[in-house]
Design a protein around this motif. Structure first.
Motif, PDB file in Angstrom:
ATOM      1  N   ASP A 294       0.833  -1.214   0.000  1.00 15.28           N
ATOM      2  CA  ASP A 294       0.000   0.000   0.000  1.00 15.28           C
ATOM      3  C   ASP A 294       0.864   1.259   0.000  1.00 15.28           C
ATOM      4  OD1 ASP A 294      -2.471  -1.180  -0.105  1.00 15.28           O
ATOM      5  OD2 ASP A 294      -2.698  -1.315   2.082  1.00 15.28           O
ATOM      6  N   SER A 295       1.992   1.179   0.726  1.00 11.60           N
ATOM      7  CA  SER A 295       2.833   2.378   0.834  1.00 11.60           C
ATOM      8  C   SER A 295       3.601   2.640  -0.464  1.00 11.60           C
ATOM      9  CB  SER A 295       3.797   2.233   2.011  1.00 11.60           C
ATOM     10  OG  SER A 295       4.802   1.292   1.702  1.00 11.60           O
ATOM     11  N   LEU A 296       3.519   1.737  -1.436  1.00 15.00           N
ATOM     12  CA  LEU A 296       4.204   1.954  -2.719  1.00 15.00           C
ATOM     13  C   LEU A 296       3.255   2.517  -3.779  1.00 15.00           C
ATOM     14  CD1 LEU A 296       6.479  -1.245  -2.939  1.00 15.00           C
ATOM     15  CD2 LEU A 296       7.112   1.059  -2.235  1.00 15.00           C
ATOM     16  N   TRP A 297       2.012   2.788  -3.390  1.00 17.78           N
ATOM     17  CA  TRP A 297       1.099   3.394  -4.377  1.00 17.78           C
ATOM     18  C   TRP A 297       1.527   4.838  -4.624  1.00 17.78           C
ATOM     19  CZ3 TRP A 297      -2.083   1.869  -8.015  1.00 17.78           C
ATOM     20  CH2 TRP A 297      -2.862   2.834  -8.649  1.00 17.78           C
ATOM     21  N   ASN A 298       1.666   5.190  -5.882  1.00 17.02           N
ATOM     22  CA  ASN A 298       2.157   6.517  -6.245  1.00 17.02           C
ATOM     23  C   ASN A 298       1.021   7.276  -6.946  1.00 17.02           C
ATOM     24  OD1 ASN A 298       3.407   8.659  -7.710  1.00 17.02           O
ATOM     25  ND2 ASN A 298       5.375   7.594  -7.602  1.00 17.02           N
ATOM     26  N   ASP A 299       0.420   8.212  -6.206  1.00 16.48           N
ATOM     27  CA  ASP A 299      -0.745   8.933  -6.740  1.00 16.48           C
ATOM     28  C   ASP A 299      -0.410   9.749  -7.976  1.00 16.48           C
ATOM     29  OD1 ASP A 299      -3.273   8.542  -5.740  1.00 16.48           O
ATOM     30  OD2 ASP A 299      -2.776   9.524  -3.835  1.00 16.48           O
ATOM     31  N   GLU A 300       0.795  10.306  -7.979  1.00 17.05           N
ATOM     32  CA  GLU A 300       1.209  11.137  -9.103  1.00 17.05           C
ATOM     33  C   GLU A 300       1.248  10.343 -10.409  1.00 17.05           C
ATOM     34  OE1 GLU A 300       4.998  13.946  -9.656  1.00 17.05           O
ATOM     35  OE2 GLU A 300       4.261  13.727  -7.600  1.00 17.05           O
ATOM     36  N   LEU A 301       1.715   9.086 -10.311  1.00 24.79           N
ATOM     37  CA  LEU A 301       1.799   8.240 -11.511  1.00 24.79           C
ATOM     38  C   LEU A 301       0.514   7.465 -11.767  1.00 24.79           C
ATOM     39  CD1 LEU A 301       5.344   6.583 -11.107  1.00 24.79           C
ATOM     40  CD2 LEU A 301       4.753   8.589 -12.482  1.00 24.79           C
ATOM     41  N   GLY A 302      -0.294   7.299 -10.726  1.00 30.64           N
ATOM     42  CA  GLY A 302      -1.495   6.472 -10.856  1.00 30.64           C
ATOM     43  C   GLY A 302      -1.136   5.001 -10.988  1.00 30.64           C
ATOM     44  N   MET A 303      -0.046   4.622 -10.371  1.00 30.40           N
ATOM     45  CA  MET A 303       0.373   3.213 -10.345  1.00 30.40           C
ATOM     46  C   MET A 303       1.336   3.004  -9.172  1.00 30.40           C
ATOM     47  SD  MET A 303       2.659   3.532 -13.847  1.00 30.40           S
ATOM     48  CE  MET A 303       2.884   1.813 -14.182  1.00 30.40           C
ATOM     49  N   TYR A 304       1.735   1.734  -8.939  1.00 36.01           N
ATOM     50  CA  TYR A 304       2.733   1.499  -7.889  1.00 36.01           C
ATOM     51  C   TYR A 304       4.100   1.901  -8.421  1.00 36.01           C
ATOM     52  CZ  TYR A 304      -0.958  -1.177  -5.690  1.00 36.01           C
ATOM     53  OH  TYR A 304      -2.147  -1.536  -5.108  1.00 36.01           O
ATOM     54  N   SER A 305       4.988   2.297  -7.499  1.00 33.44           N
ATOM     55  CA  SER A 305       6.358   2.593  -7.930  1.00 33.44           C
ATOM     56  C   SER A 305       7.316   2.214  -6.814  1.00 33.44           C
ATOM     57  CB  SER A 305       6.499   4.069  -8.299  1.00 33.44           C
ATOM     58  OG  SER A 305       6.637   4.852  -7.141  1.00 33.44           O
ATOM     59  N   CYS A 306       8.610   2.364  -7.065  1.00 36.33           N
ATOM     60  CA  CYS A 306       9.611   2.016  -6.053  1.00 36.33           C
ATOM     61  C   CYS A 306       9.764   3.159  -5.053  1.00 36.33           C
ATOM     62  CB  CYS A 306      10.944   1.715  -6.718  1.00 36.33           C
ATOM     63  SG  CYS A 306      10.836   0.319  -7.866  1.00 36.33           S
ATOM     64  N   TYR A 307      10.446   2.870  -3.947  1.00 43.22           N
ATOM     65  CA  TYR A 307      10.624   3.867  -2.882  1.00 43.22           C
ATOM     66  C   TYR A 307      12.091   3.910  -2.489  1.00 43.22           C
ATOM     67  CZ  TYR A 307       9.277   6.565   1.249  1.00 43.22           C
ATOM     68  OH  TYR A 307       9.116   7.569   2.178  1.00 43.22           O
ATOM     69  N   ASP A 308      12.678   5.110  -2.530  1.00 41.27           N
ATOM     70  CA  ASP A 308      14.070   5.268  -2.118  1.00 41.27           C
ATOM     71  C   ASP A 308      14.116   5.444  -0.602  1.00 41.27           C
ATOM     72  OD1 ASP A 308      16.640   6.163  -1.506  1.00 41.27           O
ATOM     73  OD2 ASP A 308      16.892   7.084  -3.487  1.00 41.27           O
ATOM     74  N   GLU A 309      14.608   4.413   0.110  1.00 34.79           N
ATOM     75  CA  GLU A 309      14.581   4.457   1.584  1.00 34.79           C
ATOM     76  C   GLU A 309      15.571   5.476   2.133  1.00 34.79           C
ATOM     77  OE1 GLU A 309      12.309   3.173   3.248  1.00 34.79           O
ATOM     78  OE2 GLU A 309      11.594   1.380   2.203  1.00 34.79           O
TER      79      GLU A 309
END
Ligand code: DGY
Length: 440
Positions: A294-309
């Protein structure tokens, strides 16, 4: 079509090194973690015992802490760099790398067992026995991800090296890789360019960073706690997180089967209790990883994306990994529809889907590895997910394109989405394996 089935089987036979399969001769002459798992799916279509053997061989490389490394070096071969003498990992018999790869082994074991249910009684019983032997080692592998890589304890595991994603030069890593210093990089000679055109491989700048990371892990003897301190690259990858979630669900599926067949397996009361407790643990891991996804959902892209920790931010790069959330059965209907619409739009821009990177992006490169090309194993997982959500037409489009690529280009490592041309290595095990499993 019979002829292409025969030639797909020939690819696996040709790449068989006695119990394990190399991805392709020359370029990749050892056993790779996620390649081996997908390749087992291919073997299972006509030699189920050989499929299980592939997975048992992979587990010979398992570390004491539970990790399954990205490569198991069963036999020495000097055509590949970095080999065991460069890695110098503490695992020696057989030697391995010191990093992992996407955890798809549980899911592949599940599909192999599932298929064996519909066949011969004997094949099914042997399948259950094999699955039981692998069950606890796989669970230890999954636990390792949460112990070693869930740094913020929120169900979102990170990779410490782009090679761990299996998608080595994905544009998702570009920015995070800029923070990796190459100041102390010793001289080294890459060997991949002896086998494949440089245009189809990661660039030298990327490769230097890949090697710097390896040396930094080697300096701390690959101790997972110290690697978490020293790694200059820590990214929660959509692909790894989606596949780990799916793998937990599939391991839970296997667990339920083993419990219901415990009498046929002659399990002791203690062994049965251990399975029941694992079942409860897996439920918790599924909840945990669902929150991580859930925390990888990217609203700006409208899809999931990766996360730089390390930078503590979502990475705004749209890749096909996002669609693997469907394979993990994770999104609700609304998000699943958003993903399906996005995929349909991508497919409109190419001749053959699924491109690994947004084809409308200015950095899209249709032949460079994970920056555009189509990969059959990813296609299979995406199509499987689309079907689970009943997007049948879209699943059919992905299936049709995949079949056409194999038929027209052959068993290549990956394909150009614009022309359908085969790229990278040829006679490639996982491509043939997916062909056998998907288009029997
Ligand atoms: C390579 O050497 O290119 C591999 O992808 C590393 O696992």
């Amino acid at each position: 079509y019979r002829k292409t089935i025969v030639s797909a089987r020939d690819v696996l036979r040709k790449n068989d090194r006695g119990g394990y399969t190399v991805p392709t001769d020359g370029l990749y002459p050892f056993q790779w973690n996620w390649d081996a798992s997908f390749t087992a799916l291919g073997w299972s279509t006509w030699k189920p015992e050989r499929a299980w053997a592939e997975l048992h061989m992979l587990f010979k490389g398992q570390w004491d802490d539970g990790m399954i490394p990205s490569i198991v070096f069963h036999q020495y071969d000097d055509r590949y760099f970095p080999g065991p003498d460069t890695w110098q990992s503490p695992k020696v018999d057989p030697p391995t790398t010191g990093i992992t790869q996407p955890p798809v082994v549980a899911s592949c074991a599940r599909y192999i067992l599932q298929v064996s249910q519909h066949g011969d009684e004997d094949v099914h019983l042997r399948g259950l026995r094999n699955a039981y032997t692998l069950f606890h080692p796989i669970l230890r592998y999954h636990r390792w991800f949460y112990k070693a890589r869930d740094h913020k304890k929120m169900g979102r595991v990170s990779i410490h090296h782009p090679w761990e994603s299996g998608m080595d030069n994905s544009p998702s890593w570009d920015e995070a890789l800029e923070h990796v210093s190459t100041d102390n990089l010793p001289n080294y000679q890459r060997k991949d360019l002896m086998h494949v055109d440089a245009d189809e491989r990661p660039t030298q700048t990327q490769y230097d960073r890949f090697m710097s990371l390896v040396f930094s892990f080697r300096d701390v003897n690959y101790d997972y706690a110290q690697c978490a301190q020293v790694s200059q690259f820590q990214v929660a990858d959509t692909c790894v997180n989606a596949l780990l979630l799916k793998a937990n669900k599939d391991l839970a599926w296997i667990c339920a089967k083993l419990i219901s067949h415990h009498k046929r397996l002659s399990l002791s009361l203690e062994e049965l209790e251990a399975l029941k407790s694992a079942q409860r643990e897996l439920r918790e891991l599924i909840d945990l990883s669902s929150r991580g996804m859930d925390s990888l959902w990217n609203d700006e892209l409208g899809m999931y994306s990766c996360y730089d920790e390390r930078m503590d931010k979502l990475i705004n790069v749209p890749t096909s990994s996002a669609f693997l959330a469907l394979y993990a059965r994770h999104p609700d209907r609304v998000r699943a529809r958003q993903l399906a619409d996005k995929l349909a739009h991508w497919l409109d821009q190419v001749k053959y889907g699924v491109p690994s990177y947004d084809p409308e992006s200015p950095m899209f490169d249709s032949v460079r590895y994970w920056r555009g090309p189509v990969w059959l194993v990813v296609n299979w997982m995406i199509a499987e997910g689309l079907e689970a959500y009943e997007f049948f037409e879209l699943a059919e489009r992905v299936r049709r394109d995949s079949r056409a690529l194999i038929k027209e280009a052959g068993s290549y490592e990956y394909f150009d989405p614009m022309t359908g041309e085969g790229c990278g290595g040829n006679c490639f095990s996982w491509t043939s394996a997916i062909q056998l499993f998907w288009f029997p």
